[in-house]
Design an enzyme around this catalytic site. Structure first.
Site, PDB file in Angstrom:
ATOM      1  CB  CYS A   9      -0.989  -0.006   1.163  1.00  0.00           C
ATOM      2  SG  CYS A   9      -0.295   0.278   2.799  1.00  0.00           S
ATOM      3  NE  ARG A  15      -4.589   1.479   1.773  1.00  0.00           N
ATOM      4  CZ  ARG A  15      -4.456   2.108   0.621  1.00  0.00           C
ATOM      5  NH1 ARG A  15      -5.368   1.940  -0.329  1.00  0.00           N
ATOM      6  NH2 ARG A  15      -3.430   2.899   0.377  1.00  0.00           N
ATOM      7  CG  ASP A 117      -4.580   5.313   2.907  1.00  0.00           C
ATOM      8  OD1 ASP A 117      -4.800   4.764   4.006  1.00  0.00           O
ATOM      9  OD2 ASP A 117      -3.517   5.899   2.638  1.00  0.00           O
TER      10      ASP A 117
END
Length: 146
Positions: A9, A15, A117
């Site tokens: 990520c 994440r 996000d």
């Protein structure tokens, strides 16, 4: 056969560490190793507080985690690279163009679903991201034979 899976990520604090932990747990006693890295990693930081809280509420511990920056060596050492957003595919390929055949969305089996996000968006965003990650990880684990 995949031996080393990498989850990517941006900051490597929300994440990707969540997906790393969930996928590692889903694969159980498999010989497959799972790690993560960030495109613009917050190197050395632990899992972001809200992400850690959601993980803990689901029975997981992320205390030992430290973010790391994605490098071409990490890409080269990985058999399968799972990213959160379509733009991340191109960013990984800028680092290592030869990786094209091994970079996929984590949400590939959910109609190429992106997982956006949740950083600085409140706990509800983290709960939503965790649910999407959990769903995607479950699909990958089944396809990897677990």
């Amino acid at each position: 056969m995949f031996k080393k899976i990498l989850v990517v990520c941006v900051g490597n604090i929300c994440r990707s560490p969540t997906a790393e932990l969930l996928l590692r747990n889903a694969l159980g006693q498999s010989a497959i190793t799972v790690s993560s890295a960030g495109l613009s990693a917050r190197v050395g930081e632990g899992v972001e507080a809200s992400a850690r809280q959601v993980l803990e509420e689901h029975g997981h511990c992320a205390e030992a985690f430290k973010a790391r920056q994605l490098t071409s060596d990490i890409v080269n050492d990985s058999d399968l690279i799972l990213v959160m957003e379509k733009t991340h595919v191109n960013q990984v390929l800028k680092i290592a163009s030869h990786a094209r055949g091994k970079v996929f969305l984590l949400g590939k089996w959910q109609s190429e679903r992106e997982i956006h996000d949740p950083y600085r968006q409140g706990k509800a965003a983290f709960i939503h991201a965790h649910a999407l990650i959990e769903d995607a990880v479950s699909s990958w684990a089944k396809r990897l034979g677990h």
